[in-house]
Scaffold this motif. Structure first.
Motif, PDB file in Angstrom:
ATOM      1  N   LEU A   1       0.816  -1.417   0.056  1.00 40.85           N
ATOM      2  CA  LEU A   1       0.010   0.040  -0.118  1.00 40.85           C
ATOM      3  C   LEU A   1       0.885   1.357   0.004  1.00 40.85           C
ATOM      4  O   LEU A   1       0.547   1.958  -0.896  1.00 40.85           O
ATOM      5  CB  LEU A   1      -0.807  -0.135   1.061  1.00 40.85           C
ATOM      6  CG  LEU A   1      -1.931  -1.280   1.281  1.00 40.85           C
ATOM      7  CD1 LEU A   1      -2.782  -1.229   2.494  1.00 40.85           C
ATOM      8  CD2 LEU A   1      -3.038  -0.922   0.012  1.00 40.85           C
ATOM      9  N   THR A   2       2.033   1.207   0.733  1.00 43.63           N
ATOM     10  CA  THR A   2       2.974   2.371   0.873  1.00 43.63           C
ATOM     11  C   THR A   2       3.481   2.722  -0.717  1.00 43.63           C
ATOM     12  O   THR A   2       3.536   3.892  -0.987  1.00 43.63           O
ATOM     13  CB  THR A   2       3.889   2.109   1.987  1.00 43.63           C
ATOM     14  OG1 THR A   2       3.349   1.953   3.083  1.00 43.63           O
ATOM     15  CG2 THR A   2       4.879   3.373   2.074  1.00 43.63           C
ATOM     16  N   ILE A   3       3.760   1.569  -1.317  1.00 43.80           N
ATOM     17  CA  ILE A   3       4.504   1.747  -2.509  1.00 43.80           C
ATOM     18  C   ILE A   3       3.426   2.264  -3.690  1.00 43.80           C
ATOM     19  O   ILE A   3       3.841   3.253  -4.400  1.00 43.80           O
ATOM     20  CB  ILE A   3       5.106   0.707  -2.975  1.00 43.80           C
ATOM     21  CG1 ILE A   3       6.189   0.233  -2.191  1.00 43.80           C
ATOM     22  CG2 ILE A   3       5.468   0.577  -4.523  1.00 43.80           C
ATOM     23  CD1 ILE A   3       7.046  -1.009  -2.535  1.00 43.80           C
ATOM     24  N   LEU A   4       2.291   1.866  -3.446  1.00 45.82           N
ATOM     25  CA  LEU A   4       1.242   2.184  -4.509  1.00 45.82           C
ATOM     26  C   LEU A   4       0.816   3.798  -4.085  1.00 45.82           C
ATOM     27  O   LEU A   4       0.765   4.742  -4.849  1.00 45.82           O
ATOM     28  CB  LEU A   4      -0.119   1.442  -4.128  1.00 45.82           C
ATOM     29  CG  LEU A   4       0.256   0.179  -4.787  1.00 45.82           C
ATOM     30  CD1 LEU A   4      -1.025  -0.886  -4.775  1.00 45.82           C
ATOM     31  CD2 LEU A   4       0.480  -0.050  -6.356  1.00 45.82           C
ATOM     32  N   LEU A   5       0.801   4.056  -2.758  1.00 47.33           N
ATOM     33  CA  LEU A   5       0.528   5.389  -2.451  1.00 47.33           C
ATOM     34  C   LEU A   5       1.467   6.416  -2.726  1.00 47.33           C
ATOM     35  O   LEU A   5       1.282   7.545  -3.086  1.00 47.33           O
ATOM     36  CB  LEU A   5       0.314   5.541  -0.779  1.00 47.33           C
ATOM     37  CG  LEU A   5      -1.184   4.844  -0.642  1.00 47.33           C
ATOM     38  CD1 LEU A   5      -1.309   4.825   1.072  1.00 47.33           C
ATOM     39  CD2 LEU A   5      -2.331   5.311  -1.091  1.00 47.33           C
ATOM     40  N   SER A   6       2.765   6.056  -2.776  1.00 43.25           N
ATOM     41  CA  SER A   6       3.915   6.848  -3.059  1.00 43.25           C
ATOM     42  C   SER A   6       3.732   6.929  -4.424  1.00 43.25           C
ATOM     43  O   SER A   6       4.289   8.343  -4.817  1.00 43.25           O
ATOM     44  CB  SER A   6       5.496   6.277  -2.378  1.00 43.25           C
ATOM     45  OG  SER A   6       5.532   5.108  -3.346  1.00 43.25           O
ATOM     46  N   PHE A   7       3.458   6.144  -5.249  1.00 43.79           N
ATOM     47  CA  PHE A   7       3.364   6.479  -6.555  1.00 43.79           C
ATOM     48  C   PHE A   7       2.266   7.405  -7.155  1.00 43.79           C
ATOM     49  O   PHE A   7       2.487   8.435  -7.743  1.00 43.79           O
ATOM     50  CB  PHE A   7       3.147   5.229  -7.531  1.00 43.79           C
ATOM     51  CG  PHE A   7       2.788   5.233  -8.776  1.00 43.79           C
ATOM     52  CD1 PHE A   7       3.791   5.386  -9.787  1.00 43.79           C
ATOM     53  CD2 PHE A   7       1.530   5.077  -9.435  1.00 43.79           C
ATOM     54  CE1 PHE A   7       3.467   5.376 -11.229  1.00 43.79           C
ATOM     55  CE2 PHE A   7       1.327   5.038 -10.495  1.00 43.79           C
ATOM     56  CZ  PHE A   7       2.212   5.369 -11.619  1.00 43.79           C
TER      57      PHE A   7
ATOM     58  N   GLU B   1       6.437   8.845  -6.962  1.00 43.69           N
ATOM     59  CA  GLU B   1       7.481   8.405  -7.019  1.00 43.69           C
ATOM     60  C   GLU B   1       7.544   7.246  -8.032  1.00 43.69           C
ATOM     61  O   GLU B   1       6.333   6.575  -8.503  1.00 43.69           O
ATOM     62  CB  GLU B   1       7.920   7.648  -5.837  1.00 43.69           C
ATOM     63  CG  GLU B   1       8.168   8.663  -4.704  1.00 43.69           C
ATOM     64  CD  GLU B   1       8.677   8.052  -3.315  1.00 43.69           C
ATOM     65  OE1 GLU B   1       8.626   6.649  -3.272  1.00 43.69           O
ATOM     66  OE2 GLU B   1       8.881   8.827  -2.326  1.00 43.69           O
ATOM     67  N   THR B   2       8.597   6.882  -8.932  1.00 42.39           N
ATOM     68  CA  THR B   2       8.456   5.942  -9.698  1.00 42.39           C
ATOM     69  C   THR B   2       8.544   4.482  -9.247  1.00 42.39           C
ATOM     70  O   THR B   2       9.297   4.360  -8.183  1.00 42.39           O
ATOM     71  CB  THR B   2       9.617   6.294 -10.862  1.00 42.39           C
ATOM     72  OG1 THR B   2      10.937   6.258 -10.251  1.00 42.39           O
ATOM     73  CG2 THR B   2       9.324   7.383 -11.713  1.00 42.39           C
ATOM     74  N   ILE B   3       7.917   3.627  -9.841  1.00 39.54           N
ATOM     75  CA  ILE B   3       7.981   2.129  -9.435  1.00 39.54           C
ATOM     76  C   ILE B   3       8.632   1.644 -10.494  1.00 39.54           C
ATOM     77  O   ILE B   3       8.190   1.442 -11.785  1.00 39.54           O
ATOM     78  CB  ILE B   3       6.704   1.559  -9.289  1.00 39.54           C
ATOM     79  CG1 ILE B   3       5.972   2.493  -8.122  1.00 39.54           C
ATOM     80  CG2 ILE B   3       6.670   0.059  -8.930  1.00 39.54           C
ATOM     81  CD1 ILE B   3       4.351   1.796  -7.817  1.00 39.54           C
ATOM     82  N   SER B   4       9.850   0.998 -10.293  1.00 44.39           N
ATOM     83  CA  SER B   4      10.708   0.395 -11.187  1.00 44.39           C
ATOM     84  C   SER B   4      10.104  -1.089 -11.610  1.00 44.39           C
ATOM     85  O   SER B   4       9.159  -1.581 -10.567  1.00 44.39           O
ATOM     86  CB  SER B   4      12.054  -0.084 -10.742  1.00 44.39           C
ATOM     87  OG  SER B   4      12.217  -0.699  -9.616  1.00 44.39           O
ATOM     88  N   LEU B   5      10.295  -1.584 -12.673  1.00 46.88           N
ATOM     89  CA  LEU B   5       9.771  -2.782 -12.903  1.00 46.88           C
ATOM     90  C   LEU B   5       9.988  -3.983 -11.772  1.00 46.88           C
ATOM     91  O   LEU B   5       9.240  -4.873 -11.426  1.00 46.88           O
ATOM     92  CB  LEU B   5      10.397  -3.699 -14.440  1.00 46.88           C
ATOM     93  CG  LEU B   5      10.136  -5.120 -14.908  1.00 46.88           C
ATOM     94  CD1 LEU B   5       8.606  -4.982 -14.936  1.00 46.88           C
ATOM     95  CD2 LEU B   5      10.788  -5.298 -15.919  1.00 46.88           C
ATOM     96  N   LYS B   6      11.313  -4.105 -11.432  1.00 44.47           N
ATOM     97  CA  LYS B   6      11.787  -4.962 -10.369  1.00 44.47           C
ATOM     98  C   LYS B   6      10.883  -4.524  -8.897  1.00 44.47           C
ATOM     99  O   LYS B   6      10.503  -5.589  -8.613  1.00 44.47           O
ATOM    100  CB  LYS B   6      13.245  -4.615  -9.872  1.00 44.47           C
ATOM    101  CG  LYS B   6      13.580  -5.445  -8.821  1.00 44.47           C
ATOM    102  CD  LYS B   6      15.332  -5.406  -8.582  1.00 44.47           C
ATOM    103  CE  LYS B   6      15.566  -4.035  -8.062  1.00 44.47           C
ATOM    104  NZ  LYS B   6      17.088  -3.935  -7.710  1.00 44.47           N
ATOM    105  N   ALA B   7      10.543  -3.434  -8.638  1.00 48.04           N
ATOM    106  CA  ALA B   7       9.769  -3.181  -7.402  1.00 48.04           C
ATOM    107  C   ALA B   7       8.462  -3.557  -7.973  1.00 48.04           C
ATOM    108  O   ALA B   7       7.610  -4.099  -6.960  1.00 48.04           O
ATOM    109  CB  ALA B   7       9.798  -1.565  -7.098  1.00 48.04           C
ATOM    110  N   GLY B   8       7.866  -3.420  -8.948  1.00 48.73           N
ATOM    111  CA  GLY B   8       6.475  -3.818  -9.245  1.00 48.73           C
ATOM    112  C   GLY B   8       6.301  -5.285  -9.254  1.00 48.73           C
ATOM    113  O   GLY B   8       5.226  -5.684  -8.720  1.00 48.73           O
ATOM    114  N   ILE B   9       7.438  -5.865  -9.734  1.00 50.32           N
ATOM    115  CA  ILE B   9       7.421  -7.551  -9.590  1.00 50.32           C
ATOM    116  C   ILE B   9       7.355  -7.627  -8.118  1.00 50.32           C
ATOM    117  O   ILE B   9       6.582  -8.657  -7.664  1.00 50.32           O
ATOM    118  CB  ILE B   9       8.438  -8.173 -10.329  1.00 50.32           C
ATOM    119  CG1 ILE B   9       8.252  -7.905 -11.889  1.00 50.32           C
ATOM    120  CG2 ILE B   9       8.741  -9.588 -10.048  1.00 50.32           C
ATOM    121  CD1 ILE B   9       9.544  -8.441 -12.622  1.00 50.32           C
TER     122      ILE B   9
END
Length: 136
Positions: free
Chosen positions: A104-110, A115-123
């Motif tokens: 949730l934090t990564i999605l909210l930061s996006f 903030e960008t989400i790299s392919l690696k972070a998305g996986i």
């Protein structure tokens, strides 16, 4: 150095769950949360005075005050929910769901901080979600 603190955070968060589950036996979850909060409050202010950081309180902007207060409210609500969930459920089920906060934090930061989400972070987000679903 941030990684050392992050690992420390993970270790102490794990200990928090185990210690809390034992500590809330036969204790109202809201009372247990209040006790925990007092301990955290004393520890945090102790560190402020130990490091001499108290002088910085004058430089905090109104915006920072607002968002720190909102963050504190979110933390309090999170802790109330967490302790009640621990009291009612198994640690091995509650903690994985609680740790979905990473996703949730990564999605909210996006969405809110752009903030960008790299392919690696998305996986990683997908794998954490799948792993959580498998554990519960």
């Amino acid at each position: 150095m941030w990684a050392v603190y992050a690992v420390g955070s993970a270790v102490f968060a794990a200990l928090t769950s185990i210690l809390a589950k034992v500590g809330i036996e036969q204790v109202n979850s809201h009372l247990a949360t209040a006790i925990r909060t007092v301990v955290v409050l004393l520890l945090a202010w102790g560190m402020v005075f130990f490091t001499g950081s108290q002088a910085g309180i004058k430089q905090i902007s109104a915006k920072s005050w607002l968002f720190l207060i909102l963050s504190g409210i979110a933390t309090g609500i999170s802790w109330l929910c967490y302790y009640r969930a621990l009291q009612l459920g198994k640690v091995s089920q509650v903690v994985p769901i609680d740790k979905m906060s990473v996703v949730l934090t990564i999605l909210l930061s996006f969405f809110f901080l752009h903030e960008t989400i790299s392919l690696k972070a998305g996986i990683g987000v997908v794998l954490i979600t799948v792993g959580t679903l498998l554990m519960i």
